[in-house]
Write a protein that holds these residues in place. Structure first.
Motif, PDB file in Angstrom:
ATOM      1  N   SER A 171      96.066  54.454  12.939  1.00 27.85           N
ATOM      2  CA  SER A 171      94.915  54.727  12.307  1.00 27.85           C
ATOM      3  C   SER A 171      94.919  53.889  11.043  1.00 27.85           C
ATOM      4  O   SER A 171      93.901  53.407  10.513  1.00 27.85           O
ATOM      5  CB  SER A 171      95.185  56.291  11.530  1.00 27.85           C
ATOM      6  N   ASN A 172      96.016  53.602  10.127  1.00 28.51           N
ATOM      7  CA  ASN A 172      96.184  52.703   9.070  1.00 28.51           C
ATOM      8  C   ASN A 172      96.039  51.308   9.590  1.00 28.51           C
ATOM      9  O   ASN A 172      95.236  50.440   8.667  1.00 28.51           O
ATOM     10  CB  ASN A 172      97.331  52.780   8.458  1.00 28.51           C
ATOM     11  N   VAL A 173      96.118  50.967  10.794  1.00 28.78           N
ATOM     12  CA  VAL A 173      95.635  49.452  11.027  1.00 28.78           C
ATOM     13  C   VAL A 173      94.214  49.366  11.210  1.00 28.78           C
ATOM     14  O   VAL A 173      93.814  48.493  10.711  1.00 28.78           O
ATOM     15  CB  VAL A 173      96.167  48.995  12.510  1.00 28.78           C
ATOM     16  N   GLY A 174      93.636  50.315  11.550  1.00 34.84           N
ATOM     17  CA  GLY A 174      92.058  50.320  11.569  1.00 34.84           C
ATOM     18  C   GLY A 174      91.621  50.127  10.159  1.00 34.84           C
ATOM     19  O   GLY A 174      90.662  49.634   9.922  1.00 34.84           O
ATOM     20  N   SER A 175      92.383  50.857   9.163  1.00 31.45           N
ATOM     21  CA  SER A 175      91.808  50.880   7.824  1.00 31.45           C
ATOM     22  C   SER A 175      91.884  49.364   7.261  1.00 31.45           C
ATOM     23  O   SER A 175      91.022  48.994   6.525  1.00 31.45           O
ATOM     24  CB  SER A 175      92.719  52.050   6.945  1.00 31.45           C
ATOM     25  N   ILE A 176      93.028  48.750   7.599  1.00 34.32           N
ATOM     26  CA  ILE A 176      93.146  47.398   7.237  1.00 34.32           C
ATOM     27  C   ILE A 176      92.304  46.497   7.837  1.00 34.32           C
ATOM     28  O   ILE A 176      91.713  45.671   7.040  1.00 34.32           O
ATOM     29  CB  ILE A 176      94.883  46.942   7.258  1.00 34.32           C
ATOM     30  N   VAL A 177      91.930  46.523   8.972  1.00 34.04           N
ATOM     31  CA  VAL A 177      91.133  45.678   9.740  1.00 34.04           C
ATOM     32  C   VAL A 177      89.706  45.832   9.101  1.00 34.04           C
ATOM     33  O   VAL A 177      88.833  44.952   8.784  1.00 34.04           O
ATOM     34  CB  VAL A 177      91.047  46.050  11.211  1.00 34.04           C
ATOM     35  N   ALA A 178      89.182  47.191   8.860  1.00 32.57           N
ATOM     36  CA  ALA A 178      88.013  47.262   8.235  1.00 32.57           C
ATOM     37  C   ALA A 178      87.798  46.856   6.961  1.00 32.57           C
ATOM     38  O   ALA A 178      86.772  46.246   6.102  1.00 32.57           O
ATOM     39  CB  ALA A 178      87.671  48.732   8.179  1.00 32.57           C
ATOM     40  N   LEU A 179      88.793  47.045   6.104  1.00 30.48           N
ATOM     41  CA  LEU A 179      88.975  46.443   4.809  1.00 30.48           C
ATOM     42  C   LEU A 179      89.166  44.918   4.519  1.00 30.48           C
ATOM     43  O   LEU A 179      88.222  44.496   3.598  1.00 30.48           O
ATOM     44  CB  LEU A 179      90.350  46.858   4.076  1.00 30.48           C
ATOM     45  N   LEU A 180      89.368  44.212   5.493  1.00 32.99           N
ATOM     46  CA  LEU A 180      89.653  42.972   5.129  1.00 32.99           C
ATOM     47  C   LEU A 180      88.286  42.301   6.060  1.00 32.99           C
ATOM     48  O   LEU A 180      87.762  41.318   5.662  1.00 32.99           O
ATOM     49  CB  LEU A 180      90.813  42.308   5.923  1.00 32.99           C
ATOM     50  N   ALA A 181      87.771  42.945   6.993  1.00 34.49           N
ATOM     51  CA  ALA A 181      86.597  42.488   7.812  1.00 34.49           C
ATOM     52  C   ALA A 181      85.396  42.815   6.938  1.00 34.49           C
ATOM     53  O   ALA A 181      84.368  41.739   6.963  1.00 34.49           O
ATOM     54  CB  ALA A 181      86.480  43.210   9.227  1.00 34.49           C
ATOM     55  N   TYR A 182      85.282  43.638   6.116  1.00 34.74           N
ATOM     56  CA  TYR A 182      83.974  43.772   5.281  1.00 34.74           C
ATOM     57  C   TYR A 182      83.677  42.554   4.555  1.00 34.74           C
ATOM     58  O   TYR A 182      82.575  42.047   4.607  1.00 34.74           O
ATOM     59  CB  TYR A 182      84.030  45.062   4.659  1.00 34.74           C
ATOM     60  N   PRO A 183      84.481  42.212   3.649  1.00 37.49           N
ATOM     61  CA  PRO A 183      84.279  41.035   2.723  1.00 37.49           C
ATOM     62  C   PRO A 183      83.867  39.803   3.412  1.00 37.49           C
ATOM     63  O   PRO A 183      83.272  38.819   2.937  1.00 37.49           O
ATOM     64  CB  PRO A 183      85.198  41.098   1.824  1.00 37.49           C
ATOM     65  N   THR A 184      84.654  39.561   4.551  1.00 34.54           N
ATOM     66  CA  THR A 184      84.719  38.327   5.047  1.00 34.54           C
ATOM     67  C   THR A 184      83.874  38.040   6.282  1.00 34.54           C
ATOM     68  O   THR A 184      83.386  37.001   6.495  1.00 34.54           O
ATOM     69  CB  THR A 184      85.933  38.074   5.822  1.00 34.54           C
ATOM     70  N   PHE A 185      83.394  39.126   7.028  1.00 35.72           N
ATOM     71  CA  PHE A 185      82.454  39.324   8.084  1.00 35.72           C
ATOM     72  C   PHE A 185      81.187  40.187   7.688  1.00 35.72           C
ATOM     73  O   PHE A 185      80.055  39.619   8.034  1.00 35.72           O
ATOM     74  CB  PHE A 185      83.152  39.563   9.508  1.00 35.72           C
ATOM     75  N   VAL A 186      81.455  41.446   7.666  1.00 35.61           N
ATOM     76  CA  VAL A 186      80.246  42.380   7.660  1.00 35.61           C
ATOM     77  C   VAL A 186      79.291  42.030   6.318  1.00 35.61           C
ATOM     78  O   VAL A 186      78.019  41.882   6.774  1.00 35.61           O
ATOM     79  CB  VAL A 186      80.950  43.752   7.489  1.00 35.61           C
ATOM     80  N   GLU A 187      79.836  41.801   5.192  1.00 38.70           N
ATOM     81  CA  GLU A 187      78.892  41.686   4.207  1.00 38.70           C
ATOM     82  C   GLU A 187      78.149  40.399   4.123  1.00 38.70           C
ATOM     83  O   GLU A 187      76.970  40.308   3.807  1.00 38.70           O
ATOM     84  CB  GLU A 187      79.655  41.839   2.856  1.00 38.70           C
ATOM     85  N   PRO A 188      78.795  39.310   4.562  1.00 38.98           N
ATOM     86  CA  PRO A 188      77.946  38.112   4.698  1.00 38.98           C
ATOM     87  C   PRO A 188      77.061  38.159   5.771  1.00 38.98           C
ATOM     88  O   PRO A 188      76.031  37.158   5.742  1.00 38.98           O
ATOM     89  CB  PRO A 188      79.101  37.019   4.771  1.00 38.98           C
ATOM     90  N   THR A 189      77.161  38.708   6.904  1.00 38.58           N
ATOM     91  CA  THR A 189      76.298  38.622   7.988  1.00 38.58           C
ATOM     92  C   THR A 189      75.170  39.720   7.834  1.00 38.58           C
ATOM     93  O   THR A 189      74.245  39.168   8.482  1.00 38.58           O
ATOM     94  CB  THR A 189      77.323  39.011   9.348  1.00 38.58           C
ATOM     95  N   LEU A 190      75.533  40.713   7.646  1.00 40.85           N
ATOM     96  CA  LEU A 190      74.524  41.845   7.616  1.00 40.85           C
ATOM     97  C   LEU A 190      74.046  42.346   6.372  1.00 40.85           C
ATOM     98  O   LEU A 190      74.702  42.475   5.583  1.00 40.85           O
ATOM     99  CB  LEU A 190      75.047  43.042   8.506  1.00 40.85           C
ATOM    100  N   SER A 191      72.747  42.773   6.359  1.00 44.72           N
ATOM    101  CA  SER A 191      72.140  43.214   5.065  1.00 44.72           C
ATOM    102  C   SER A 191      72.645  44.587   5.155  1.00 44.72           C
ATOM    103  O   SER A 191      73.117  45.545   6.152  1.00 44.72           O
ATOM    104  CB  SER A 191      70.630  43.491   5.226  1.00 44.72           C
TER     105      SER A 191
END
Length: 438
Positions: free
Chosen positions: A147-167
Motif C-alpha cells: 500500500s505504501n509503495v503505491g503512495s510513494i509512486v503516486a507522490l513522485l509521479a504527480y509532479p514529474t508526469f501527471v501535472e505537466p501532462t494533464l490539465s
C-alpha cells in the motif's frame, strides 16, 4: 489471491496520494501555498483516514464477511454521485478571518466522501485476508508495505508526469476512472473472501486466545505514530520558513515518511538496532545546527534535516512493526496508528501556531522521539552479549582496557562529532558571507 489484494491496495493508495496534490493545485489560487495550508490539508486527510480505519475496525468486529461485503459494496457506489472532484461553485475564502476552518470545510465537501471510502481499502482488505485460507492470513502485514509503495509512486509521479501532462479537469476525470477500477477490484476481493468461508475463518481466529491489549501498549502505539507524523510537518515548516521556500518541498518529507513504512513493515531492510544507535549521532549533529541557527549552506543543511527525520521515523515505525499484534487485532492496531497520526497533524496545524511564534514543535518532537527509544537498544549489542566478569577477573588489570576505552568513546565520539558539525556550520556561514558582492 495475494496479487489481487496487493494490486487493489496499491491502486487505493495511489488514488489517495494523487488526490492530495491534485486538489491542492485546485485550491492554490484561493489560498496560496504557505506551510499552514499544507499542514491543514494533512490534518484533514489524516482525520479522514482515521474515519476510514474506524469504519474498517468496527465493521470487522460487528459484521460477518457477507454483511460487511454488502455494506461496503453500497458504500463504494456513493462517491460516484460526487465525482469528478473539483472546487464547488461559490466557495471563496474569508477575507478577514484565518482560512483554516474554511479550508477544512472545503475539503470535507469536495474530497471528503471519496477520500474516506478509498481510505478504508488498506485495513479492510488486510482484515479480509485474515478470513481466507491463504497462508498470508497468518501475517498480512506485508500488504501494508504494498500500500505504501503505491503512495510513494503516486507522490513522485504527480509532479514529474501527471501535472505537466494533464490539465486539472483531465486529472479529475482520470482519478474518477481510477476510482471505478478500484471499486471493481474491491468487488473481486470481496468475492474471493466470500468463497473462502470467511465467517468461519474469522470465528476461528477470534476464538483463539489472544494477548489482551493493555492501555499502556495502545498509548505507546499512539505516541510512536504521533512523533513521525508531527515531525514530518515540523521539518516541512522549518525548511520552508528557515532554510529555503522551495516549491513542492513538502513531497520530500512525505516520501521519506511513506518509505519508512515500506522498509519497516516489509522486513528489516535496515537493521532496527542500527537505526536506534544511529539516531543519537545524527541528532547531535542537528542539535548543534539548530543551536547555531544556521541557515546555510543549503546543500548541507537540507540533507541533514531530512536524514534526521528519516532515521527518527525509521526508529518509531520500526518499533511499531516489531510490536504489531496478531492478525485478529490488526484493524485495532491500524486504528491507533491513525489516532497518533491525527494527533500529530492537530498539534502542528492547530495547537502549535497558537502556542509558539517559531517552529518550537520541531525540537520538542525530537525530544519525544528520544524518550521513545527502546531501553534494550540504548547500548550496543556487544554490551548485552558479554556476560559480566567474575569479581576476581574484573579486578585484574587486563580486563579493564576495553571498559576504559568504551568510556572514552562515550565522551570522545559525541564531542568529536559536535566539533565537526560546529566547524562545518561556521565554515558554511563564512562561505555564505564571502560569496556576496565585494
Amino acid at each position: 489471491m495475494p496479487v489481487l489484494f496487493a494490486l487493489t491496495m496499491f491502486v487505493g493508495a495511489t488514488l489517495l496520494f494523487v488526490v492530495q496534490p491534485m486538489f491542492a493545485r485546485m485550491a492554490l489560487p484561493l489560498l496560496g501555498g504557505s506551510p499552514a495550508v499544507w499542514n491543514t490539508a494533512v490534518l484533514f486527510y489524516q482525520a479522514a483516514l482515521l474515519a476510514g480505519y474506524g469504519y474498517a475496525h468496527l465493521t470487522t468486529r460487528w459484521l460477518g464477511v457477507r454483511r460487511q461485503a454488502a455494506l461496503h459494496a453500497a458504500l463504494l457506489l456513493l462517491p460516484l454521485l460526487v465525482l469528478p472532484i473539483g472546487v464547488p461553485e461559490g466557495w471563496r475564502p474569508p477575507a478577514e478571518e484565518t482560512p483554516v476552518w474554511w479550508f477544512l470545510g472545503l475539503l470535507a465537501v469536495a474530497v471528503g466522501l471519496p477520500f474516506f471510502v478509498v481510505a478504508t481499502t488498506s485495513p479492510l482488505l488486510q482484515a479480509w485476508v485474515v478470513r481466507t485460507r491463504h497462508r498470508m492470513a497468518a501475517d498480512p502485514y506485508p500488504l501494508y508495505a504494498a500500500s505504501n509503495v503505491g503512495s510513494i509512486v503516486a507522490l513522485l509521479a504527480y509532479p514529474t508526469f501527471v501535472e505537466p501532462t494533464l490539465s486539472l479537469a483531465a486529472q479529475s476525470q482520470v482519478w474518477a476512472a481510477g476510482y471505478v477500477v478500484l471499486a471493481l477490484l474491491t468487488f473481486g476481493c470481496a468475492w474471493v473472501v466470500w468463497r473462502s468461508n470467511g465467517d468461519r475463518r474469522l470465528a476461528e481466529a477470534l476464538g483463539r486466545p489472544a494477548v489482551p491489549l493493555s492501555v499502556a501498549r495502545r498509548a505507546r502505539w499512539v505516541l510512536l505514530a504521533f512523533a513521525p507524523s508531527s515531525l514530518m510537518l515540523s521539518v516541512t515548516t522549518y525548511l520552508s520558513t528557515n532554510i529555503a521556500p522551495i516549491p513542492l518541498l513538502w513531497t520530500l518529507p512525505l516520501a521519506l515518511y511513506l518509505l519508512t513504512f515500506v522498509l519497516t513493515f516489509s522486513g528489516e531492510v535496515f537493521p532496527h538496532a542500527g537505526m536506534v544507535r544511529a539516531l543519537p549521532i545524527v541528532l547531535l549533529l542537528l542539535t548543534v545546527v539548530l543551536a547555531a541557527q544556521a541557515t546555510a549552506p543549503l546543500e548541507l543543511l537540507m540533507p541533514l534535516h531530512l536524514l534526521v527525520f528519516f532515521v527518527a521515523a525509521m526508529v518509531c515505525h520500526g518499533e511499531l512493526a516489531r510490536d504489531r499484534p496478531p492478525p485478529e487485532q490488526l484493524t485495532e492496531f491500524y486504528l491507533w496508528l491513525s489516532v497518533g497520526g491525527v494527533l500529530g497533524g492537530l498539534f502542528n496545524a492547530i495547537v502549535a501556531p497558537l502556542l509558539f511564534t517559531t517552529v518550537v514543535e520541531y525540537p520538542l518532537v525530537l525530544v519525544l522521539v528520544c524518550l521513545l527509544l527502546p531501553a534494550s537498544d540504548r547500548r550496543p549489542a556487544a554490551d548485552e552479549e558479554q556476560a559480566p566478569a567474575p569479581p576476581e577477573e574484573d579486578a585484574h588489570p587486563a580486563g579493564r582496557p576495553s571498559l576504559v576505552a568504551g568510556r572514552w568513546l562515550d565522551v570522545a565520539l559525541p564531542l568529536g562529532l559536535g566539533l565537526l558539525t560546529a566547524g562545518l556550520v561556521l565554515a558554511g556561514q563564512r562561505v555564505g558571507r564571502g560569496g556576496g558582492p565585494a
